[in-house]
Design an enzyme around this catalytic site. Sequence first.
Site, PDB file in Angstrom:
ATOM      1  N   MET A 166      53.665  34.233  43.140  1.00 33.15           N
ATOM      2  CA  MET A 166      53.910  33.966  44.618  1.00 33.15           C
ATOM      3  C   MET A 166      53.915  35.132  45.408  1.00 33.15           C
ATOM      4  O   MET A 166      54.940  35.894  45.830  1.00 33.15           O
ATOM      5  CB  MET A 166      55.238  33.433  44.416  1.00 33.15           C
ATOM      6  CG  MET A 166      55.875  32.815  45.697  1.00 33.15           C
ATOM      7  SD  MET A 166      55.011  31.586  46.448  1.00 33.15           S
ATOM      8  CE  MET A 166      55.814  29.963  45.697  1.00 33.15           C
ATOM      9  N   GLY A 167      52.788  35.847  45.399  1.00 34.54           N
ATOM     10  CA  GLY A 167      52.559  36.962  46.465  1.00 34.54           C
ATOM     11  C   GLY A 167      52.468  36.440  47.800  1.00 34.54           C
ATOM     12  O   GLY A 167      52.580  35.194  48.074  1.00 34.54           O
ATOM     13  N   ILE A 172      49.674  35.385  49.235  1.00 36.32           N
ATOM     14  CA  ILE A 172      48.726  34.320  49.338  1.00 36.32           C
ATOM     15  C   ILE A 172      49.378  33.102  48.552  1.00 36.32           C
ATOM     16  O   ILE A 172      49.308  31.959  49.171  1.00 36.32           O
ATOM     17  CB  ILE A 172      47.232  34.712  48.604  1.00 36.32           C
ATOM     18  CG1 ILE A 172      46.731  35.868  49.253  1.00 36.32           C
ATOM     19  CG2 ILE A 172      46.566  33.372  48.758  1.00 36.32           C
ATOM     20  CD1 ILE A 172      45.353  36.251  48.627  1.00 36.32           C
ATOM     21  N   SER A 209      42.117  32.982  42.005  1.00 33.77           N
ATOM     22  CA  SER A 209      42.657  34.401  41.783  1.00 33.77           C
ATOM     23  C   SER A 209      41.710  35.050  41.162  1.00 33.77           C
ATOM     24  O   SER A 209      40.751  35.799  41.801  1.00 33.77           O
ATOM     25  CB  SER A 209      43.885  34.405  41.028  1.00 33.77           C
ATOM     26  OG  SER A 209      44.054  33.920  39.845  1.00 33.77           O
ATOM     27  N   ARG A 210      41.660  35.456  39.737  1.00 37.05           N
ATOM     28  CA  ARG A 210      40.754  36.004  38.983  1.00 37.05           C
ATOM     29  C   ARG A 210      40.376  35.106  37.879  1.00 37.05           C
ATOM     30  O   ARG A 210      41.157  34.459  37.020  1.00 37.05           O
ATOM     31  CB  ARG A 210      41.187  37.233  38.616  1.00 37.05           C
ATOM     32  CG  ARG A 210      41.389  38.331  39.807  1.00 37.05           C
ATOM     33  CD  ARG A 210      39.805  38.740  40.189  1.00 37.05           C
ATOM     34  NE  ARG A 210      40.067  39.931  41.088  1.00 37.05           N
ATOM     35  CZ  ARG A 210      40.130  39.469  42.440  1.00 37.05           C
ATOM     36  NH1 ARG A 210      39.870  38.378  42.711  1.00 37.05           N
ATOM     37  NH2 ARG A 210      40.187  40.426  43.259  1.00 37.05           N
ATOM     38  N   GLU A 237      30.838  36.782  36.446  1.00 35.36           N
ATOM     39  CA  GLU A 237      30.416  36.244  37.701  1.00 35.36           C
ATOM     40  C   GLU A 237      28.962  37.088  38.144  1.00 35.36           C
ATOM     41  O   GLU A 237      29.182  38.335  37.608  1.00 35.36           O
ATOM     42  CB  GLU A 237      31.468  36.271  38.977  1.00 35.36           C
ATOM     43  CG  GLU A 237      32.492  35.476  38.691  1.00 35.36           C
ATOM     44  CD  GLU A 237      33.469  35.745  39.730  1.00 35.36           C
ATOM     45  OE1 GLU A 237      33.341  36.530  40.745  1.00 35.36           O
ATOM     46  OE2 GLU A 237      34.428  34.990  39.651  1.00 35.36           O
ATOM     47  N   HIS A 297      33.219  32.068  44.383  1.00 36.52           N
ATOM     48  CA  HIS A 297      34.097  32.979  44.824  1.00 36.52           C
ATOM     49  C   HIS A 297      34.149  33.305  46.183  1.00 36.52           C
ATOM     50  O   HIS A 297      33.875  34.592  46.654  1.00 36.52           O
ATOM     51  CB  HIS A 297      33.671  34.457  43.873  1.00 36.52           C
ATOM     52  CG  HIS A 297      35.024  35.407  44.063  1.00 36.52           C
ATOM     53  ND1 HIS A 297      35.100  36.178  42.935  1.00 36.52           N
ATOM     54  CD2 HIS A 297      35.984  35.505  44.518  1.00 36.52           C
ATOM     55  CE1 HIS A 297      36.226  36.980  42.918  1.00 36.52           C
ATOM     56  NE2 HIS A 297      36.605  36.560  44.128  1.00 36.52           N
TER      57      HIS A 297
END
Length: 322
Positions: free
Chosen positions: A157-158, A160, A239-240, A269, A288
């Site tokens: 919960m940053g 973004i 995210s990642r 990727e 991405h």
Amino acid sequence: MSDKKKVYICRMLPESVVSPLKKEFEVEMWPHEDQPVTKEELNAQSKDAHALLTMLTDPIDEDLLANAENLEIVSNLAVGYDNINLNAAKKQGVVVTNTPDVLTDTTADLTFALLMATARRIPEGVDFIKEDQWTTWSPLLLAGADIHHKTIGIVGMGKIGEAVARRAKGFDMKILYHNRSRKESAEREIGATYVDFDQLLAESDFVVCMTPLTEETDGMFNGEAFKKMKNSAIFINSSRGKVVNEKDLQKALEKGKIKAAGLDVFEQEPIRSSHPLLELDNVVALPHIGSSSVETRHKMMELTVNNISNVLNGEKAITPIK
């Protein structure tokens, strides 16, 4: 030889973005927009560079930093910075910056769009028409899952994550979140509820991964995590890629442990069309593009340029990574 400080840019950027740097510094730039700079070229250019403008695809490792004697700043065109060895940079006295905030809403837009596309099977519907399969109306033709009034669980919960939660609130969703620390602002302003990771997995209809990649989060979405989710749950990751064990995700999707997945990021990727997850109809995959709007990418580029200009002129970086 020029007495100006040297800036090396690791991907071809628009002239309008680069021109302010050219007025002050000697600027060299990798001449390709769609191909990352080679490791050999990056190492060679770094040896006498005072600043590097890097992408997530550019590994800034300990060896490169040790041989970059003039380097003052690495300005990363991303919020994430797992491509940079921060400890080595600090040891060498190199400032590292990223591009937070300017891409928050754009990435949240894409995340929620990915959630909606996966839930409502939109890519399947597009292909259905293009392949001339639509011959009549039927009661459950490409029936997906409702989004409104469902429970969304946001892991990470940053800023973004909070922006995604605000969008979920507009759909009358119940909002759960898990984070390293409580976010009272999200609880007070959005109505989000803090829960532990296991409770979030068990109760959420949509599990949305927004956590950064760290030693603690690497592979956190594994077979055990997917087993704890509802069979009807939809997993979203923008995210990642490495926070997910893709083999475990594939098994969970194939065996019906979870219903579907929407993915903007992957372990390695770029992926190719032969990637196992792309063989599944219940996966929506994107290349991405979380922050990829024209407006936002230009803001990100401008921030990287301004960070470089500040540091090379002896001023403080605008967005240093602490």
